[in-house]
Design an enzyme around this catalytic site. Structure first.
Site, mmCIF file in Angstrom:
data_model
loop_
_atom_site.group_PDB
_atom_site.id
_atom_site.type_symbol
_atom_site.label_atom_id
_atom_site.label_comp_id
_atom_site.label_asym_id
_atom_site.label_seq_id
_atom_site.Cartn_x
_atom_site.Cartn_y
_atom_site.Cartn_z
ATOM 1 N N CYS A 1 48.631 53.606 49.197
ATOM 2 C CA CYS A 1 48.011 53.998 47.926
ATOM 3 C C CYS A 1 46.912 55.051 48.108
ATOM 4 O O CYS A 1 46.899 56.076 47.407
ATOM 5 C CB CYS A 1 47.482 52.775 47.185
ATOM 6 S SG CYS A 1 46.128 51.902 48.007
ATOM 7 N N HIS B 1 43.186 48.677 45.901
ATOM 8 C CA HIS B 1 44.268 49.547 45.418
ATOM 9 C C HIS B 1 43.670 50.700 44.625
ATOM 10 O O HIS B 1 42.629 50.557 43.979
ATOM 11 C CB HIS B 1 45.245 48.757 44.542
ATOM 12 C CG HIS B 1 46.511 49.496 44.253
ATOM 13 N ND1 HIS B 1 47.457 49.770 45.220
ATOM 14 C CD2 HIS B 1 46.990 50.054 43.104
ATOM 15 C CE1 HIS B 1 48.472 50.437 44.687
ATOM 16 N NE2 HIS B 1 48.202 50.618 43.403
ATOM 17 N N HIS C 1 51.052 55.926 41.424
ATOM 18 C CA HIS C 1 50.526 55.178 42.564
ATOM 19 C C HIS C 1 51.642 54.769 43.516
ATOM 20 O O HIS C 1 52.829 54.804 43.170
ATOM 21 C CB HIS C 1 49.745 53.946 42.090
ATOM 22 C CG HIS C 1 50.604 52.850 41.521
ATOM 23 N ND1 HIS C 1 50.345 51.509 41.730
ATOM 24 C CD2 HIS C 1 51.724 52.879 40.744
ATOM 25 C CE1 HIS C 1 51.251 50.770 41.100
ATOM 26 N NE2 HIS C 1 52.102 51.571 40.503
#
Length: 347
Positions: A260, A308, A320
């Site tokens: 990510c 994240h 993402h």
């Protein structure tokens, strides 16, 4: 719809958002509900394992960055030590030359030789040179002492950097073990499922994302959002969109696979801005902005542990790299709990 066509559609949707062309819906189309209590429990276990793996991945990436920084420092210090030793050798040679010159004059200091001179002219003309020579000798001695102290400090710095490097390498290995263990455990759970159950598992994930996105939109989070992308923001968004469909691989930062924060850091690097590698460092070091002020290109940090991160592309959407076993995709910006929004550029 094949995968290539699907990516093209997503690209078009995002491009129209960036250019200010209205997109008809903020949320993903509502998936058909799926009910299966045992499978839902498995899904939660898998989700938790992957989130723990994501947190450990961040620790792994950070330890790797710190180790690289320490390695660079060690190289710099080693170069300084070599230069310092060369300087000390030169100063010692100069001091030795002065001692040899004194030996050739019978061991008498220059001042004594001058005082015993029978020539007043020689005495007067030599006095100035003697003073200059004395100052030069004292400068050599002072510089030699400073260089020796510097060399001692460089050696101490090198030892400190080595200790820090070793500690970061141990952290990196520990994080690597944790990541691989969590991912292996999650994969083991998934491998037990039949193909039909895996499809239903994906459906459950989409249902949860849909619920969270609707809840976020209904809260009025985007009501007053009017931010428009800068040129750098558009470049970062364009880069991220081009990666849609590529695999998530933990610790990866392109060009073929990403985690990510690898995706967000590379997107902004493509736009000409270097930002921290990990989601936690991105949160810690980049300026925070309110959700109502966010604009395409900003980064959205998720979960309480900042494990994240995604890149906001406008119209309530983000791009993402979700987790192992999933590809880079576009999703609702509110489909996960938002911790903060940060801006990689200051303009």
């Amino acid at each position: 719809m094949n995968r290539r066509h699907g990516v093209s559609v997503l690209t078009l949707i995002c491009a129209t958002a960036i250019l200010g062309i209205p997109v008809t819906a903020h949320a993903e189309p509502r998936p058909e509900p799926v009910t299966n209590a045992p499978l839902e429990q498995v899904r939660k276990e898998i989700r938790d394992l992957y989130r723990e793996a994501a947190s450990a991945t961040d620790a792994y990436n950070l330890a790797g960055e710190e180790a690289k920084r320490q390695s660079d420092q060690i190289v710099t210090v080693a170069r300084r030590i070599a230069e310092g030793q060369s300087r000390i050798d030169d100063l010692k040679n100069r001091a030795g030359a002065a001692a040899r010159a004194q030996y050739r004059t019978g061991g008498l200091p220059p001042g004594a030789q001058l005082a015993l001179s029978n020539s007043p002219e020689r005495f007067l003309s030599g006095a100035g040179r003697l003073q200059q020579g004395h100052r030069a000798t004292m400068d050599v001695i002072s510089e030699l002492q400073r260089s020796q102290l510097d060399l001692q400090q460089y050696a101490s710095d090198a030892s400190s950097h080595y200790r820090t490097l070793e500690a970061n390498l141990r952290k990196k290995e520990a994080a690597k073990r944790e990541v691989t263990e969590k991912i292996a455990a999650a994969k083991q759970l998934e491998d037990r499922l039949e193909a039909e159950e895996k499809a239903r598992l994906l459906q459950l994930e989409r249902e949860e994302e849909y619920r969270e996105q609707r809840k976020w939109l209904n809260s009025g989070a985007l009501k007053d959002t009017k931010g428009t992308a800068t040129e750098a923001g558009r470049q970062a968004v364009a880069y991220a969109i081009k990666q849609i469909g590529k695999r998530y691989v933990w610790g990866a930062a392109g060009p073929d696979t990403f985690d990510c924060s690898g995706l967000t850091s590379q997107a902004w690097l493509a736009a000409g801005t270097k930002i921290p590698r990990t989601s936690q460092e991105q949160l810690r070091l980049l300026p925070k902005v309110a959700v109502k002020d966010m604009r395409p290109g900003d980064l959205i940090i998720y979960f309480k542990d900042a494990s994240h991160v995604a890149l906001y592309v406008g119209d309530g959407k983000m791009v993402h790299a979700p987790r192992p076993g999933r590809n880079i995709t576009m999703a609702g910006a509110g489909s996960m709990p938002i911790l903060a929004v940060v801006r990689p550029e200051s303009g």
